[in-house]
Structure formats: C-alpha cells, structure tokens
Scaffold this motif. Structure first.
Motif, PDB file in Angstrom:
ATOM      1  N   TYR A 149      -0.888   1.069  10.030  1.00 54.74           N
ATOM      2  CA  TYR A 149      -0.330   0.066   9.134  1.00 54.74           C
ATOM      3  C   TYR A 149       0.906  -0.598   9.742  1.00 54.74           C
ATOM      4  CZ  TYR A 149      -3.398   2.518   5.897  1.00 54.74           C
ATOM      5  OH  TYR A 149      -4.502   3.108   5.305  1.00 54.74           O
ATOM      6  N   ARG A 150       1.709   0.174  10.452  1.00 52.24           N
ATOM      7  CA  ARG A 150       2.875  -0.435  11.111  1.00 52.24           C
ATOM      8  C   ARG A 150       2.438  -1.406  12.200  1.00 52.24           C
ATOM      9  NH1 ARG A 150       4.686   5.047  10.476  1.00 52.24           N
ATOM     10  NH2 ARG A 150       6.196   5.134   8.777  1.00 52.24           N
ATOM     11  N   LEU A 172       0.857  -1.181   0.000  1.00 50.21           N
ATOM     12  CA  LEU A 172       0.000   0.000   0.000  1.00 50.21           C
ATOM     13  C   LEU A 172       0.888   1.224   0.000  1.00 50.21           C
ATOM     14  CD1 LEU A 172       0.108   1.349   3.070  1.00 50.21           C
ATOM     15  CD2 LEU A 172      -1.527  -0.426   3.581  1.00 50.21           C
ATOM     16  N   ASP A 173       0.323   2.373  -0.359  1.00 49.06           N
ATOM     17  CA  ASP A 173       1.049   3.618  -0.202  1.00 49.06           C
ATOM     18  C   ASP A 173       0.225   4.573   0.645  1.00 49.06           C
ATOM     19  OD1 ASP A 173      -0.786   4.541  -2.254  1.00 49.06           O
ATOM     20  OD2 ASP A 173       0.661   3.876  -3.741  1.00 49.06           O
ATOM     21  N   VAL A 174       0.936   5.377   1.428  1.00 52.36           N
ATOM     22  CA  VAL A 174       0.281   6.280   2.370  1.00 52.36           C
ATOM     23  C   VAL A 174       1.020   7.613   2.371  1.00 52.36           C
ATOM     24  CG1 VAL A 174       1.622   5.327   4.310  1.00 52.36           C
ATOM     25  CG2 VAL A 174      -0.523   6.552   4.758  1.00 52.36           C
ATOM     26  N   HIS A 175       0.258   8.699   2.288  1.00 54.74           N
ATOM     27  CA  HIS A 175       0.841  10.042   2.313  1.00 54.74           C
ATOM     28  C   HIS A 175       1.610  10.236   3.619  1.00 54.74           C
ATOM     29  CE1 HIS A 175       1.078  14.448   2.257  1.00 54.74           C
ATOM     30  NE2 HIS A 175       0.836  14.371   0.963  1.00 54.74           N
ATOM     31  N   VAL A 176       2.727  10.946   3.537  1.00 54.47           N
ATOM     32  CA  VAL A 176       3.586  11.094   4.709  1.00 54.47           C
ATOM     33  C   VAL A 176       2.899  11.837   5.849  1.00 54.47           C
ATOM     34  CG1 VAL A 176       5.751  10.910   3.447  1.00 54.47           C
ATOM     35  CG2 VAL A 176       4.656  13.159   3.700  1.00 54.47           C
ATOM     36  N   ASP A 177       1.869  12.609   5.559  1.00 48.34           N
ATOM     37  CA  ASP A 177       1.152  13.339   6.606  1.00 48.34           C
ATOM     38  C   ASP A 177      -0.071  12.584   7.125  1.00 48.34           C
ATOM     39  OD1 ASP A 177       2.901  15.511   6.467  1.00 48.34           O
ATOM     40  OD2 ASP A 177       1.773  16.441   4.843  1.00 48.34           O
ATOM     41  N   ASN A 178      -0.300  11.376   6.631  1.00 50.61           N
ATOM     42  CA  ASN A 178      -1.494  10.618   7.019  1.00 50.61           C
ATOM     43  C   ASN A 178      -1.203   9.808   8.284  1.00 50.61           C
ATOM     44  OD1 ASN A 178      -3.734   8.938   7.226  1.00 50.61           O
ATOM     45  ND2 ASN A 178      -3.900   8.625   5.025  1.00 50.61           N
ATOM     46  N   PHE A 199       3.028  -3.818   8.532  1.00 49.42           N
ATOM     47  CA  PHE A 199       3.610  -3.223   7.331  1.00 49.42           C
ATOM     48  C   PHE A 199       4.952  -2.561   7.660  1.00 49.42           C
ATOM     49  CE2 PHE A 199      -0.767  -3.545   5.945  1.00 49.42           C
ATOM     50  CZ  PHE A 199      -0.692  -3.703   4.566  1.00 49.42           C
ATOM     51  N   THR A 200       5.886  -2.674   6.741  1.00 45.38           N
ATOM     52  CA  THR A 200       7.161  -1.970   6.839  1.00 45.38           C
ATOM     53  C   THR A 200       7.347  -1.114   5.599  1.00 45.38           C
ATOM     54  OG1 THR A 200       8.339  -3.836   5.846  1.00 45.38           O
ATOM     55  CG2 THR A 200       8.226  -3.765   8.256  1.00 45.38           C
ATOM     56  N   THR A 201       8.153  -0.068   5.714  1.00 43.57           N
ATOM     57  CA  THR A 201       8.332   0.877   4.616  1.00 43.57           C
ATOM     58  C   THR A 201       9.372   0.368   3.636  1.00 43.57           C
ATOM     59  OG1 THR A 201       7.736   2.732   6.042  1.00 43.57           O
ATOM     60  CG2 THR A 201       8.931   3.251   4.026  1.00 43.57           C
ATOM     61  N   LEU A 202       8.986   0.303   2.352  1.00 47.21           N
ATOM     62  CA  LEU A 202       9.912  -0.070   1.281  1.00 47.21           C
ATOM     63  C   LEU A 202      10.702   1.129   0.781  1.00 47.21           C
ATOM     64  CD1 LEU A 202       7.922  -2.478  -1.081  1.00 47.21           C
ATOM     65  CD2 LEU A 202       9.746  -3.070   0.505  1.00 47.21           C
ATOM     66  N   GLY A 203      10.060   2.284   0.709  1.00 47.35           N
ATOM     67  CA  GLY A 203      10.726   3.470   0.195  1.00 47.35           C
ATOM     68  C   GLY A 203       9.757   4.629   0.168  1.00 47.35           C
ATOM     69  N   ARG A 204      10.298   5.808  -0.081  1.00 42.50           N
ATOM     70  CA  ARG A 204       9.474   7.023  -0.126  1.00 42.50           C
ATOM     71  C   ARG A 204       9.415   7.555  -1.557  1.00 42.50           C
ATOM     72  NH1 ARG A 204       9.447  11.284   4.609  1.00 42.50           N
ATOM     73  NH2 ARG A 204       8.325   9.462   5.417  1.00 42.50           N
ATOM     74  N   ARG A 205       8.220   7.621  -2.084  1.00 42.59           N
ATOM     75  CA  ARG A 205       7.941   8.171  -3.415  1.00 42.59           C
ATOM     76  C   ARG A 205       7.705   9.675  -3.253  1.00 42.59           C
ATOM     77  NH1 ARG A 205       3.213   4.998  -5.233  1.00 42.59           N
ATOM     78  NH2 ARG A 205       4.769   3.559  -6.071  1.00 42.59           N
ATOM     79  N   ALA A 206       8.313  10.484  -4.109  1.00 34.81           N
ATOM     80  CA  ALA A 206       8.179  11.941  -3.941  1.00 34.81           C
ATOM     81  C   ALA A 206       8.228  12.646  -5.284  1.00 34.81           C
ATOM     82  CB  ALA A 206       9.275  12.472  -3.019  1.00 34.81           C
TER      83      ALA A 206
END
Length: 283
Positions: free
Chosen positions: A267-268, A255-261, A272-279
């Motif tokens: 989710y953690r 899944l993807d989640v906005h950094v301010d959400n 869920f763990t973070t794969l990377g940050r899309r920007a």
C-alpha cells in the motif's frame, strides 16, 4: 477525578456534540486517525460519558463507556495543550471504574504516551491496525494484472466466488472470524455504501486468484489466495479499484491494515500514507 484545574461532569448527548467533535478534531490533528469515528462513540446507544472543562467552559477532556456484548468499551480524549497534567489518567480510571472488569479500551490514534498509560493500568494490546489514505488527484501508479487473469465486477451470482477467495486468503490470518458465506456476503454487500463496480475478482484458467471489495471512499478488503501471492495480483486489484474510484470523482481513498500484515508495504508503494493507528487493549 484528578486534575483540579478542570470541572468534571457528564456530557449532554445533544448539547455537547459540537464540543466533543471540536475536541476530537484537535486531538486527531496532533495524533492522526479519524475524528469522526471517535466522535461516533460518544453518540452510541447506552453510552455513559464524562468531561473536563476549563474555567472558561472549554471542553478539553472527555471519555465515553458504551456497552458491548459482553462487557463495555472505553474511549478517551485529552486536548494536546492540556496533556501531562493527569487528565488522561483520570479519564482512564473513571472508565475502569464505570465499565467494570470486562473492559476493552479503544483508541483511533495510538500514541506512545497512551501506550505507557494503558500499560500502567495492566492493559495489554490485543489488536492494532493502521488507517491509511491515498490522494487520487493523479492516476494511481501502474500495476498490471498478470496476463492470464481477468477481472470481474461483483454481481450476486459471483458473490460466493468472492467469498471463496476471501476464505482462502484470510483463514490463516489473526482474527479470522470463520463466518459462513451468507454472513460475509450480507456484511459486504449489505452496506449502503458498498460499490459493486469497484469490487473486483481476479479469475484465471486454474481458479480465482484474489479479490478486492470497496465502499464509498474505502478499500474494504483485499485478499490474494496463497498460490498467487508475490505475482502482483494484490497491487493490480487495488490499483484498478482506485482507478475506478477516481473516474467517478473520488478525491481520496482509505483502507485499514493489521499491523502484522505485510500488505502494508504494498500500500505504501501505491502511495498510501498512514493517518493513525487504531488499537484495542484489555487486561
């Protein structure tokens, strides 16, 4: 272009496909993110590319500029073993010169070095979200639905109710597009990988409380209407969608989640763990 150790030139869309994919794999192994998304940018219609090769012909730097409406988007890759020698700056300057003033710089794996480089060219971040992954080898953690709610799978007859829940949950969020129901439903259910049996509406006696939509391998959207927040609805929806995915043989979900959400904390907790940050960055 700078970095005299490399030979620079356009990429061949077909012949260099494997070399770009291999470079993306090396970059994302170091930085996180999803290499297949980056690779797809190099195959877009109307794309302009450049690459830097070592004396032995290995592709260690590459960039693509593809047209948008309006403007253009840039994405670049530098092999982790070849960073710190000016290749990243050379690619970005090439992208700025190729795309013109209406440029969006994209990355599927934002790093601190990338942020500093973008800032040095007057670019500011306008969007960021984390791509997250959960392993489904084991059952998802328990997250019971509030007792007065029931779950309904997506059907065409319920699609407008899903949209109404989506609108209530997201209309105050940054970047809310304000689409009409018909467009959102078509965007959601028109995807070939959409999975209605994993897309659920939480309904109660006083109205719908929230929803989740899913596609093959993905939790696409999760929303809880304001009056139901903080009561476990989001966790129950995601957990049930994951349980259904696992029952049909899925080994993981993204899944993807906005950094301010603030939902990222939920989710953690669900594994869920973070794969990377899309920007995205713009001037």
């Amino acid at each position: 272009m700078r970095d005299g150790e490399l030979t620079w030139g356009p990429l061949d869309r077909a012949g260099d496909r494997d070399a770009v994919a291999a470079l993306a794999e090396r970059c994302h192994a170091a930085d996180g993110g999803m290499p297949e998304v980056t690779t797809s940018r190099f195959a877009a219609d109307g794309v302009t590319t450049t690459g830097g090769r070592t004396a032995t012909g290995v592709l260690v730097a590459a960039a693509a500029v593809r047209p948008l409406s309006p403007g253009a988007a840039f994405i670049g890759l530098v092999d982790p073993e070849h960073r710190g020698r000016g290749a990243g700056a050379a690619l970005l300057d090439w992208g700025i010169g190729t795309a013109g003033p209406d440029l969006t710089v994209e990355t599927e794996a934002l790093t601190a070095e990338g942020e500093r480089l973008f800032a040095s060219r007057g670019l500011r971040q306008v969007f960021a979200e984390d791509v997250m992954r959960v392993d489904l080898a084991a059952d998802p953690p328990a997250a019971p639905l509030p007792a007065d709610l029931v779950l309904h799978e997506w059907t065409p007859d319920l699609a407008v109710r899903f949209f109404t829940a989506y609108e209530a949950a997201f209309r105050e969020r940054p970047g809310y597009p304000g689409w009409p129901a018909e467009r959102w439903v078509a965007w959601t259910a028109g995807d070939d990988e959409f999975r209605p049996q994993w897309s659920l509406l939480a309904a109660g006696p006083g109205g719908d409380a929230g929803f989740v939509t899913s596609s093959e391998g993905w939790i696409v959207q999760v929303g809880v209407v304001p009056s139901w927040r903080g009561r476990g609805v989001g966790g129950a929806l995601v957990t049930e969608a994951l349980r259904r995915m696992r029952a049909e043989g899925a080994g993981h979900a993204l899944l993807d989640v906005h950094v301010d959400n603030p939902a990222a904390h939920l989710y953690r907790r669900l594994g869920f763990t973070t794969l990377g940050r899309r920007a995205k960055f713009r001037r």
